[in-house]
Design a protein around this motif. Structure first.
Motif, mmCIF file in Angstrom:
data_model
loop_
_atom_site.group_PDB
_atom_site.id
_atom_site.type_symbol
_atom_site.label_atom_id
_atom_site.label_comp_id
_atom_site.label_asym_id
_atom_site.label_seq_id
_atom_site.Cartn_x
_atom_site.Cartn_y
_atom_site.Cartn_z
ATOM 1 N N PRO A 1 -8.203 -6.164 -5.814
ATOM 2 C CA PRO A 1 -7.075 -5.606 -6.489
ATOM 3 C C PRO A 1 -6.896 -6.205 -7.871
ATOM 4 C CG PRO A 1 -6.231 -7.002 -4.823
ATOM 5 C CD PRO A 1 -7.835 -7.072 -4.725
ATOM 6 N N LEU B 1 -9.262 -1.392 1.174
ATOM 7 C CA LEU B 1 -8.697 -2.690 1.267
ATOM 8 C C LEU B 1 -9.849 -3.685 1.311
ATOM 9 C CD1 LEU B 1 -6.338 -2.458 4.174
ATOM 10 C CD2 LEU B 1 -5.853 -2.676 1.906
ATOM 11 N N ASN C 1 -1.499 -0.943 -0.988
ATOM 12 C CA ASN C 1 -2.089 -2.354 -0.897
ATOM 13 C C ASN C 1 -1.015 -3.406 -1.511
ATOM 14 O OD1 ASN C 1 -3.532 -4.776 -1.462
ATOM 15 N ND2 ASN C 1 -5.363 -3.613 -2.102
ATOM 16 N N VAL D 1 -6.810 2.709 3.812
ATOM 17 C CA VAL D 1 -5.451 2.665 4.175
ATOM 18 C C VAL D 1 -4.923 3.978 5.061
ATOM 19 C CG1 VAL D 1 -2.897 2.304 3.400
ATOM 20 C CG2 VAL D 1 -4.622 0.999 2.224
ATOM 21 N N HIS E 1 -7.466 1.605 -4.608
ATOM 22 C CA HIS E 1 -6.327 1.038 -4.250
ATOM 23 C C HIS E 1 -6.337 1.232 -2.424
ATOM 24 C CE1 HIS E 1 -4.887 4.846 -5.135
ATOM 25 N NE2 HIS E 1 -3.874 4.741 -4.475
ATOM 26 N N ARG F 1 -1.107 -6.081 -2.276
ATOM 27 C CA ARG F 1 -1.621 -7.025 -3.124
ATOM 28 C C ARG F 1 -1.531 -6.632 -4.610
ATOM 29 N NH1 ARG F 1 -6.862 -9.911 -1.507
ATOM 30 N NH2 ARG F 1 -7.493 -7.595 -1.226
#
Lengths: 341, 341
Positions: A141, A137, A161, A202, A134, A163
Motif C-alpha cells: 500500500p 492485499l 485495505n 478483498v 488496493h 493500511r
C-alpha cells in the motif's frame, strides 16, 4: 488565481448584479469569472449569458489548471461493469468542470504504478481507482502513501485495505452473498458452491467469509478461487459440479456465463439441473441464455459517491477516511429454479 | 523544448553511447531525453535503464505539454462497442506517451460542441471522434473547420462526410449488409427487412443503400429507421413482422436483441420462425439467447488505424484526407436458420 479584469473599457462587472440576472449566488458568479471548477456547465452558461445581457465583457478565456485533470484508473473495459462506472464518473466530473483522464490496464500493458506515475507527472488534481491494486492485499500500500505525500487526493472503489488512509466506496459483498445463498436455499438447494476470483482480492475474500458464515465452515470445500472471467467460471464449475453442487454463486457475471457453459458441456440444463447466480449486472445481462439471475452492484450510487468524496477533498474539506458501503440487490431472472427432487 | 542538461556534475550523456547500450536509434534516445511523445513505454524504459547502467543522471522530470493530451469523444458507453473502441485507443495512445481524455455524451448531458470547446480550452494536441456528429449529415460541419483553423488534428471513426477534410476510419457498411442479405437468402428467406437508426446517420444511410442494391428498390418498403437501441429494434420489428418478414437485418446488436424480444412477444421463435442478424459484436454477444448471428466490426484494426493516423498528423506528416474502409466479417451463431417451408 485572482479575479480577472473584464474586457478593456467595459465596466467592472458587479457580482450582485450578475448574480441576480443569472439567478445564482454571488459565489457562483465569482467561481465562473475566475474559471474555477465546481460549477455545472448549464450554470456556467447562465452566468455567461447574464454577462452578455448586461453588456459586460466575458472574462478572458483562462487556461485551465493541470489540477483540474482527474485520473480514472480502471481495469480493462471488456467486462461491462467497468465502462458502466467510467461513464457515470466521467459525466459527473465533467459536469463539475473537471476533465477525466482514462487509464485502463491490460495484462502486458502499463501497470497501475506506471499509470499513476504518468498521472502524477501530468499534475492531476486527484485520482479515482476502480477495482485497483488496493483491492489486492498481496500488494504494497506504500504506493498510495506517495500520493498522500504529494497532496493528491484519491478515492478507491471496490476494495478495502485498512493500511490505506483514504475514502473507500464498496458494495456490501457480505450482503450480496447472503442474498444469493438465501435465494438458492429458498429454492431447496442444499449443495451450494461459490466461484470467485483470486483469494488475494478483498471482494473474493469477503464473499468467501460471507459464504462460510451463512453455510458453516465445511462449506469451504465448495469454494473455488479461479479468475473473474468466463474461463475462470468454467474452470471453477468443473470442480463444483464434480462435487455435486446444484447451485453455484459467482463473483462476476462473466464467471456465471462460464459456469453455464461448463454445465451444458456435461449435458446439464440451467436452471433445471443447475442454478447459477451472477454478480454485477449490466445492460446485456437480461438477454443472456438463460437471462441471468444476478446480484446487481449499485453502480450509479457508488460512482456518484466516489465523485462526491473526491470533490470534497479537492474543495479542501477532507471526508472521513472510512469505507462507504452500498447495498446490492438480487435480480431474479431465469438462471435459478427449484432444485430437482 | 531544448535538450535538458543532465544532473549537475554528471558527464553530458553521449547519444551514440546510450543508443548502443539501449539498442535503439540516437533519435529515439533524444526523444526520450527531451520528454517527447512517440516512444513506446518499453523503449523509454530501455533508454532510462541504459542511462543508469552508464552512470548518467536521468533527465530532470519534464512537465508534459498540454498538447500531449488527446481527446476521445464517444457516445454513451452502454453499448459495449464503444468501450471496446475506447480501450484500444486509450492503450495505444498511452503506449506512445499521449494521455487520453475521455468525453462521453448522453442525452441531456454535454453536447459534442461543448465537449470539443472544453478540449480546445485544455489545449489538447488532437481529437479522435467515435461515431460523432460527423456521422450525422443534418449537422453543420463548420465545427470541424474551427479545429482545422486552430491547427488541432482530428480523426473521425464511423461516419463519413465529404464536406469535412480529415482522415476517416469506417467499417464497410455496404459489405456488412451484403453479407447479411446473402446469408439470409442462402437460408431461403425471400421476405427480408432492415432495421437501422435514423436516416440522417451515414452508417444507416449506407446500410439502406446496400440493402436496396442487393434486393431492388421495392425492398424500400421493408426498411425501418428507428433508434440504435433495444427499444428501437423492438419498434422496427413490430412493423417488419406485420409485413411478413422472416429475416431481419439490424444496425446494431442492441437492435437485434429488441427484434428478438418483439418476435417472442407475438409468440414467434428465433430462429425457427424469424431469423435475426445483428451488427457490432462484443464479448457478451455469444451468450445471448439465442447466440446472435452478427456482422463483426473490425474494432482492433479500426482503432489502431485511427490512432496511427492521428500520430502521423501529430508528428507533422498529414495523412491523406480520405476514408479508410475496413472489412467486417459475418459471425454465424444461433439466431438465423433455414426459412420454414
Amino acid at each position: 488565481m485572482t479575479h480577472p479584469a473584464p474586457g478593456s473599457g467595459a465596466p467592472a462587472p458587479r457580482l450582485a448584479h450578475i448574480a441576480t440576472q443569472a439567478k445564482v449566488s454571488e459565489a457562483t458568479v465569482s467561481r465562473v469569472l475566475n474559471g474555477k471548477p465546481g460549477v455545472a456547465a448549464a450554470t456556467r452558461q447562465r452566468v455567461l449569458a447574464a454577462l452578455d445581457v448586461l453588456g459586460y465583457a466575458r472574462p478572458v478565456r483562462l487556461k485551465p489548471r493541470a489540477t483540474d485533470l482527474i485520473g480514472l484508473v480502471t481495469p480493462e473495459l471488456t467486462n461491462p461493469i467497468f465502462p458502466a462506472f467510467a461513464q457515470i464518473i466521467e459525466q459527473q466530473l465533467a459536469g463539475h468542470g473537471y476533465t477525466p483522464i482514462l487509464c485502463t490496464q491490460i495484462p502486458g500493458g502499463a501497470t497501475e504504478d506506471e499509470l499513476v506515475e504518468q498521472l502524477v507527472d501530468r499534475g492531476v488534481g486527484g485520482i479515482i481507482f476502480l477495482s485497483g491494486l488496493h483491492a489486492d492485499l498481496s500488494t504494497d500500500p506504500a504506493r498510495y502513501e506517495a500520493l498522500t505525500s504529494a497532496d493528491i487526493p484519491y478515492v478507491l472503489i471496490n476494495g478495502y485495505n485498512d493500511r490505506i488512509s483514504a475514502p473507500f466506496v464498496s458494495p456490501d459483498d457480505h450482503a450480496a452473498v447472503r442474498m444469493a445463498v438465501t435465494h438458492l436455499a429458498d429454492l431447496g438447494h442444499t449443495r451450494i458452491g461459490l466461484a470467485v476470483g483470486p483469494a488475494r482480492y478483498v471482494p473474493s475474500r469477503r464473499k468467501r467469509e460471507a459464504f462460510l458464515t451463512a453455510l458453516g465452515e465445511p462449506a469451504a470445500q465448495t469454494v473455488q478461487h479461479t479468475l473473474f472471467s468466463v474461463e475462470g467460471g468454467q474452470a471453477a464449475a468443473v470442480a463444483l459440479l464434480d462435487q455435486g453442487c446444484t447451485g453455484i454463486i459467482c463473483g462476476s457475471d462473466m464467471m456465471a456465463l462460464g459456469v453455464i457453459r461448463a454445465a451444458r458441456d456435461r449435458g446439464l440444463r440451467v436452471p433445471q439441473d443447475v442454478s447459477v447466480v451472477g454478480y454485477d449486472d449490466s445492460p446485456l445481462i437480461p438477454f443472456t441464455d438463460p437471462p441471468l439471475t444476478t446480484v446487481r452492484q449499485p453502480v450509479h450510487a457508488m460512482a456518484s459517491a466516489a465523485v462526491g468524496a473526491l470533490l470534497e477533498e479537492l474543495g479542501g474539506s477532507p471526508v472521513q477516511r472510512t469505507e462507504y458501503v452500498f447495498q446490492p440487490e438480487l435480480v431474479v431472472r431465469g438462471s435459478t429454479a427449484q432444485v430437482r427432487t
